[in-house]
Design a protein around this motif. Structure first.
Motif, PDB file in Angstrom:
ATOM      1  N   GLU A  43      51.938  35.391   9.016  1.00 35.91           N
ATOM      2  CA  GLU A  43      51.331  36.323   8.522  1.00 35.91           C
ATOM      3  C   GLU A  43      49.978  36.908   8.287  1.00 35.91           C
ATOM      4  N   ARG A  44      49.074  38.083   8.363  1.00 31.56           N
ATOM      5  CA  ARG A  44      47.734  38.014   8.237  1.00 31.56           C
ATOM      6  C   ARG A  44      47.502  39.810   8.160  1.00 31.56           C
ATOM      7  N   ILE A  45      47.042  39.999   6.746  1.00 31.54           N
ATOM      8  CA  ILE A  45      46.641  41.569   6.109  1.00 31.54           C
ATOM      9  C   ILE A  45      45.559  41.660   6.294  1.00 31.54           C
ATOM     10  N   ARG A  46      45.139  42.881   7.282  1.00 31.72           N
ATOM     11  CA  ARG A  46      43.850  43.409   7.351  1.00 31.72           C
ATOM     12  C   ARG A  46      43.860  44.517   6.451  1.00 31.72           C
ATOM     13  N   GLY A  47      42.718  44.121   5.977  1.00 36.45           N
ATOM     14  CA  GLY A  47      42.218  45.245   4.991  1.00 36.45           C
ATOM     15  C   GLY A  47      42.901  46.033   3.400  1.00 36.45           C
ATOM     16  N   ARG A  48      42.237  45.980   2.276  1.00 36.96           N
ATOM     17  CA  ARG A  48      42.368  46.338   1.332  1.00 36.96           C
ATOM     18  C   ARG A  48      43.662  47.549   0.814  1.00 36.96           C
ATOM     19  N   ALA A  49      43.734  48.518   2.156  1.00 42.29           N
ATOM     20  CA  ALA A  49      44.594  49.539   1.695  1.00 42.29           C
ATOM     21  C   ALA A  49      45.996  48.935   2.069  1.00 42.29           C
ATOM     22  N   ASN A  50      46.277  47.651   3.404  1.00 43.52           N
ATOM     23  CA  ASN A  50      47.240  47.379   4.196  1.00 43.52           C
ATOM     24  C   ASN A  50      47.898  46.503   2.910  1.00 43.52           C
ATOM     25  N   ILE A  51      46.851  45.483   2.315  1.00 38.65           N
ATOM     26  CA  ILE A  51      47.399  44.335   1.116  1.00 38.65           C
ATOM     27  C   ILE A  51      47.907  45.220  -0.065  1.00 38.65           C
ATOM     28  N   GLN A  52      47.993  46.417  -0.123  1.00 39.63           N
ATOM     29  CA  GLN A  52      48.092  47.130  -1.408  1.00 39.63           C
ATOM     30  C   GLN A  52      49.294  47.943  -1.100  1.00 39.63           C
ATOM     31  N   THR A  53      49.489  48.410   0.036  1.00 42.30           N
ATOM     32  CA  THR A  53      50.605  49.093   0.626  1.00 42.30           C
ATOM     33  C   THR A  53      51.979  47.541   0.489  1.00 42.30           C
ATOM     34  N   THR A  54      51.501  46.927   1.143  1.00 42.61           N
ATOM     35  CA  THR A  54      52.664  46.180   1.305  1.00 42.61           C
ATOM     36  C   THR A  54      53.385  45.451   0.155  1.00 42.61           C
ATOM     37  N   ARG A  55      52.160  45.236  -1.054  1.00 39.98           N
ATOM     38  CA  ARG A  55      52.484  44.821  -2.549  1.00 39.98           C
ATOM     39  C   ARG A  55      53.710  46.107  -3.106  1.00 39.98           C
ATOM     40  N   THR A  56      53.109  47.078  -3.062  1.00 38.71           N
ATOM     41  CA  THR A  56      54.210  48.405  -3.481  1.00 38.71           C
ATOM     42  C   THR A  56      54.760  48.360  -3.275  1.00 38.71           C
ATOM     43  N   LEU A  57      55.078  48.041  -2.032  1.00 38.03           N
ATOM     44  CA  LEU A  57      56.583  48.389  -1.240  1.00 38.03           C
ATOM     45  C   LEU A  57      57.294  47.476  -1.173  1.00 38.03           C
ATOM     46  N   GLN A  58      56.977  46.165  -1.778  1.00 36.95           N
ATOM     47  CA  GLN A  58      57.518  44.572  -1.891  1.00 36.95           C
ATOM     48  C   GLN A  58      58.940  45.176  -3.210  1.00 36.95           C
ATOM     49  N   PRO A  59      59.738  45.392  -2.577  1.00 39.65           N
ATOM     50  CA  PRO A  59      61.138  45.432  -3.606  1.00 39.65           C
ATOM     51  C   PRO A  59      61.733  44.638  -4.592  1.00 39.65           C
ATOM     52  N   ASN A  60      61.074  43.610  -5.151  1.00 44.18           N
ATOM     53  CA  ASN A  60      61.767  42.099  -6.416  1.00 44.18           C
ATOM     54  C   ASN A  60      60.844  43.266  -7.080  1.00 44.18           C
ATOM     55  N   ARG A  61      61.566  42.435  -8.658  1.00 38.70           N
ATOM     56  CA  ARG A  61      60.650  42.847  -9.285  1.00 38.70           C
ATOM     57  C   ARG A  61      60.174  41.548  -9.510  1.00 38.70           C
ATOM     58  N   LYS A  62      58.805  41.441  -9.860  1.00 39.54           N
ATOM     59  CA  LYS A  62      57.985  40.340  -9.910  1.00 39.54           C
ATOM     60  C   LYS A  62      57.035  39.710 -10.742  1.00 39.54           C
ATOM     61  N   ARG A  63      56.825  38.918 -11.833  1.00 39.77           N
ATOM     62  CA  ARG A  63      56.102  38.516 -12.752  1.00 39.77           C
ATOM     63  C   ARG A  63      54.961  37.094 -12.960  1.00 39.77           C
ATOM     64  N   PHE A  64      54.472  37.479 -13.452  1.00 39.16           N
ATOM     65  CA  PHE A  64      52.731  36.169 -13.333  1.00 39.16           C
ATOM     66  C   PHE A  64      52.669  35.558 -14.257  1.00 39.16           C
ATOM     67  N   SER A  65      52.728  34.752 -14.288  1.00 38.65           N
ATOM     68  CA  SER A  65      51.884  33.758 -15.049  1.00 38.65           C
ATOM     69  C   SER A  65      50.914  32.486 -14.729  1.00 38.65           C
ATOM     70  N   VAL A  66      49.654  32.660 -15.207  1.00 37.77           N
ATOM     71  CA  VAL A  66      49.225  31.710 -14.786  1.00 37.77           C
ATOM     72  C   VAL A  66      48.344  31.275 -15.322  1.00 37.77           C
ATOM     73  N   ARG A  67      49.183  29.113 -14.674  1.00 33.77           N
ATOM     74  CA  ARG A  67      48.494  28.454 -15.168  1.00 33.77           C
ATOM     75  C   ARG A  67      47.056  28.221 -15.490  1.00 33.77           C
ATOM     76  N   ARG A  68      45.834  28.352 -14.205  1.00 31.35           N
ATOM     77  CA  ARG A  68      44.792  27.748 -14.428  1.00 31.35           C
ATOM     78  C   ARG A  68      43.732  28.366 -12.966  1.00 31.35           C
ATOM     79  N   ILE A  69      43.260  28.601 -13.590  1.00 30.85           N
ATOM     80  CA  ILE A  69      41.652  29.240 -12.622  1.00 30.85           C
ATOM     81  C   ILE A  69      40.430  28.222 -12.498  1.00 30.85           C
TER      82      ILE A  69
END
Length: 126
Positions: A43-69
Motif C-alpha cells: 500500500e501507498r498513501i498519498r497526502g497528510r490528510a489521507n495518512i491521518q484519516t487512515t490512522r484515525t479510523l484504524q480500529p485497534n488500540r495501539k501503543r508505541f514504545s520507541v527503542r531508538r531514533i
C-alpha cells in the motif's frame, strides 16, 4: 541539510503523540504531499490528510514504545514496538525529510518469534 536537533525533537513529539492518540500533533510532522508506504501490504498513501484519516479510523488500540531514533541530515530511522491490542509488532520507520517535514515514510513490521535454541551459546537475552 536539515537541522538535526529540530528533527529529533519533532520525531520525539511525533512518537509521543502517536502513543497517546493525539492525531493532530502526530501528523504535524508530515508535509501536505507526504507519501507513506507499507511494502509488506503493497500500500501507498498519498497526502497528510489521507495518512491521518487512515490512522484515525484504524480500529485497534495501539501503543508505541520507541527503542531508538537514529539519523542524519534528511534521513531518519526509528525502531519501535507497536502494540496492537496487546500484541507487539517490531517496527522500523524510515523517514525522509524535506524542509523540516516528512516527505516520505516507509514502515516495516515484524511479529516476534522464539529464539533458535541452537544459537543460545552465542546470544544473550534483550
Amino acid at each position: 541539510m536539515e537541522d538535526e536537533t529540530q528533527i529529533r525533537a519533532a520525531l520525539e513529539r511525533h512518537w509521543a503523540a502517536s502513543d497517546t492518540g493525539d492525531f493532530d500533533t502526530e501528523h504535524s510532522i508530515y508535509r501536505e504531499d507526504a507519501i507513506l508506504e507499507y511494502p509488506q501490504s503493497g500500500e501507498r498513501i498519498r497526502g497528510r490528510a489521507n495518512i491521518q484519516t487512515t490512522r484515525t479510523l484504524q480500529p485497534n488500540r495501539k501503543r508505541f514504545s520507541v527503542r531508538r531514533i537514529i539519523g542524519r541530515d534528511d534521513l531518519w530511522v526509528t525502531e519501535y514496538i507497536l502494540t496492537y491490542d496487546a500484541k507487539p509488532s517490531y517496527t522500523v520507520s524510515i523517514m525522509e525529510f524535506q524542509d523540516g517535514k516528512v516527505a516520505r515514510e516507509t514502515q516495516y513490521f515484524s511479529d516476534p518469534f522464539e529464539a533458535a535454541a541452537w544459537r543460545k551459546a552465542w546470544t544473550e537475552p534483550m
